[in-house]
Design an enzyme around this catalytic site. Structure first.
Site, short mmCIF file in Angstrom:
data_model
loop_
_atom_site.label_atom_id
_atom_site.label_comp_id
_atom_site.label_asym_id
_atom_site.label_seq_id
_atom_site.Cartn_x
_atom_site.Cartn_y
_atom_site.Cartn_z
N HIS A 53 48.33 39.64 37.40
CA HIS A 53 47.59 40.76 36.83
C HIS A 53 46.40 40.33 35.98
CE1 HIS A 53 50.90 43.10 38.43
NE2 HIS A 53 49.97 44.02 38.54
N GLU B 174 55.69 48.33 48.48
CA GLU B 174 55.42 46.97 48.00
C GLU B 174 56.65 46.08 47.97
OE1 GLU B 174 53.44 47.29 44.19
OE2 GLU B 174 54.73 48.90 43.52
N ASP C 121 52.34 42.79 45.63
CA ASP C 121 53.79 42.63 45.50
C ASP C 121 54.45 42.47 46.86
OD1 ASP C 121 54.55 42.55 42.78
OD2 ASP C 121 53.90 44.63 42.57
N CYS D 8 46.17 49.42 48.51
CA CYS D 8 45.53 49.31 47.20
C CYS D 8 45.75 47.94 46.57
CB CYS D 8 46.02 50.41 46.26
SG CYS D 8 47.77 50.33 45.92
C1 PEP Z 1 50.21 45.69 44.46
O1 PEP Z 1 51.33 45.24 44.19
O2 PEP Z 1 49.56 45.37 45.46
C2 PEP Z 1 49.59 46.69 43.56
C3 PEP Z 1 48.48 47.31 43.90
O3 PEP Z 1 50.15 46.88 42.35
P1 PEP Z 1 50.03 45.83 41.16
O4 PEP Z 1 49.06 44.76 41.57
O5 PEP Z 1 49.58 46.55 39.96
O6 PEP Z 1 51.42 45.29 41.05
MG MG Z 2 52.53 46.15 42.64
#
Ligand code: PEP
Ligand code: MG
Length: 591
Positions: free
Chosen positions: A207, A454, A478, A525
């Site tokens: 993140h 995910e 994920d 996403c």
């Molecule tokens: C993902 O897991 O691809 C996602 C968009 O959520 P995050 O990156 O916030 O875990």
């Molecule tokens: Mg995620």
């Protein structure tokens, strides 16, 4: 001497600037820039902290019992001497004057410089005085924290508005160097002056890396020894394409990189012209390019980049670093409403809080998390699991999002869905929240509810998920982590974090095909959506909606405009069937 440090490229381009080291042990120290008019006041804060600590030490010395060991008094003498030493106080002042660092940051920067000098001392006794210096600095930091009730960053989930680089005197560009930075700290650097950044730890989709990418500055993570090898104020080149950091480059190397920097600037300007061009393929397929945001304040950049909505609002950033106090319903409502209004009628997809794993509620580095907390935080109480374990908090969040729907188009997205029980409890909570608002006569509009795909289990039960939800959004970050059992935030296994793995592509294909067959919306996403290397592949799989950082939209749109989805469909089948899909994709899709 010029050296090179290798890491993972996470954000493209070249940055050239002076190193600003942020010591990880002091990450709980606020790092921000003060306005030029505040410099004197900041120096005064520093002086006051020093005087208070000196007074405490002197009082200790005065009140020491007669039978106290003589070493104790000698130690206090050493601390007092260090406290008044010019190399600490005057030099710290200089960081405030020349760099406009806040007092705490200036103090930790100077501690870093002095600490290295102590490490290099021949004399063992003197070398060991480093620990005393650290104690003195810690005391000053604690003193400042006690008097910092008006710290502009206290609970400031919206982040400080930092001065632009040109606003402060004689500024060289600055490059941030740290062992590790918690995502919540990274967010403080949004709209800051940094031209690039490098960390020792982290994977491509940690993140911290995601937030860094959203800053749209060249960055390298997982550079292991970088913060040990680089010193305050060293000249650095960050090569965000190759994942290389060059420390104190030679003039020839510097010239080469300045040339590349100008080239990528030109490319950026060229791409920006696509902002208002509709994303339509050569065969007339309209492609939805949405934005991922972390804060409502990111919405204008999303519009500016030509996004046709927000596909992922990571609401957890509103929940971080609040010393245990979570945002209430009204505060959340204000934030969601601000994002919705800023998007001027375009849809905003708010993901319910996805806390846990490498996004702790309190400020904590990935390193601390990994070693001091749950053994497998990514498999623990995170995302929807955490929300369901806090039903009152969850309903508050849902009510806040529903209320924002009275001001524009809103969708709710649920993270980490994997089990039917979670689906039922979630939808019940949404229904209860709706009923509570109706009973209270509070206005809200129809809101679609979607599930993030995910975890592999969600792919395996995709027909069930599609029956219960209005749309799905694939979180590839994920999904890759859980499919391959590779920690997305761990640089030690980053080589195996492979978005091209046939198992990952299979998961994507199944999900997209099932959603389309069911007539439900499907989007990606995760970071894959913003990587132009995957645009053709995802289009070939039938994807028509991509959500990414605003800065990535133009590059992806360029690929869309050159694509013919009918041709891509056949080629994508061949790529997915191949045992080395990346090689085949480079031959069939990317050449
Ligand atoms: C993902 O897991 O691809 C996602 C968009 O959520 P995050 O990156 O916030 O875990
Ligand atoms: Mg995620």
């Amino acid at each position: 001497m010029s050296i090179q440090v290798f890491g993972l490229p996470i954000s493209r381009g070249v940055a050239i600037g002076r190193a600003v080291l942020v010591a990880s042990s002091r990450l709980d120290v606020a790092h921000y820039f003060v306005e030029p008019s505040q410099v004197d006041a900041e120096i005064e804060r520093l002086r006051r902290a020093r005087d208070l600590v000196a007074a405490e030490l002197e009082a200790l010395q005065r009140d020491m019992p007669g039978d106290a060991p003589a070493e104790l008094s000698a130690l206090l003498d050493v601390h007092l001497m260090l406290l008044h030493d010019e190399s600490l106080t005057s030099a710290t002042k200089q960081w405030i004057i020349t760099r406009h660092y806040n007092a705490e940051w200036a103090l930790s920067a100077q501690l870093e410089v002095l600490g290295r000098q102590f490490d290099e001392m021949e004399d063992e006794y003197l070398r060991e005085r480093k620990a005393d210096l650290e104690q003195v600095v810690e005391q000053m930091l604690r003193t400042m924290a006690r008097g910092a009730s008006q710290d502009p960053h206290d609970g400031a989930a919206l982040g400080p508005v930092l001065p632009a680089a040109r606003d402060f005197a004689g500024a060289d560009a600055l490059v941030l160097v740290a062992n590790d930075i918690a995502p919540a700290d990274m967010i403080q650097f949004k709209r800051s002056v940094f031209a690039g950044f490098v960390t020792d730890v982290g994977g491509k989709t940690s993140h911290t890396a995601i937030v860094a990418r959203s800053l749209d500055i060249p960055a390298v993570v997982g550079a292991r020894e970088a913060s040990r090898l680089i010193r305050q104020d060293d000249w650095l080149v960050i090569d965000g394409d190759m994942g290389v950091v060059i420390v104190n480059p030679s003039p020839i190397v510097l010239e080469e990189y300045r040339f590349r920097q100008r080239q990528s600037e030109l490319e950026r300007v060229r791409l920006a012209r696509l902002r208002h061009t509709p994303a339509v393929t050569l065969d007339g397929e309209r492609i939805e390019l949405l934005a991922n945001i972390e804060l409502p304040a990111d919405a204008p950049a999303a519009l500016e980049a030509g996004a046709v909505g927000v596909g992922l609002f990571r609401s957890e950033f509103l929940f971080m670093n609040r010393n245990g106090e979570l945002p209430g319903e009204d505060e959340q409502f204000a934030a969601y409403r601000a994002a919705v209004e800023a998007m001027q009628g375009l849809p905003v997809t708010v993901r319910t809080v996805d806390i846990g794993a490498d996004k702790p509620l309190e400020r904590m580095s990935v390193h601390e998390l990994r070693h001091e907390h749950a053994l497998n935080p990514a498999l623990g109480l995170r995302a929807i699991r955490w929300s369901l374990s806090e039903p009152a908090m969850f309903r508050q969040q849902i009510r806040a999002i529903l209320r924002a729907s009275a001001f524009g188009k809103v969708r709710i997205l649920i993270p980490m869905v994997a089990q039917l029980r979670e689906i039922r409890l979630t939808l019940e909570a949404v229904e209860r929240a709706r009923q509570q608002l109706r009973d209270a006569g509070v206005a809200f509009n129809a809101v679609d509810i979607g599930a993030m795909i995910e975890v592999p289990a969600a792919v395996m039960i995709i027909p069930t998920i599609l029956r219960h939800f209005d749309f799905v959004s694939i979180g590839t970050n994920d999904l890759i982590q859980y499919t391959l059992a590779i920690d997305r935030a761990d640089e030690a296994v980053a080589d195996s974090y492979d978005p091209w793995h046939p198992a990952v592509l299979g998961m994507l294909q199944v999900t997209i095909a099932a959603a389309r067959a069911a007539g439900k919306g499907v989007s990606v996403c995760g970071e894959m959506a913003g990587d132009p290397d995957f645009t053709e592949l995802l289009l070939g799989m039938g994807l028509r909606s991509f959500s990414m950082h605003p800065a990535r939209i133009a590059s992806v749109k360029q690929r869309v405009l050159r694509s013919d989805t009918r041709k891509l469909e056949q080629r994508t089948k061949a790529v997915i069937a191949h045992e080395e899909p990346e090689l085949e994709a480079r031959r069939l899709l990317l050449s």
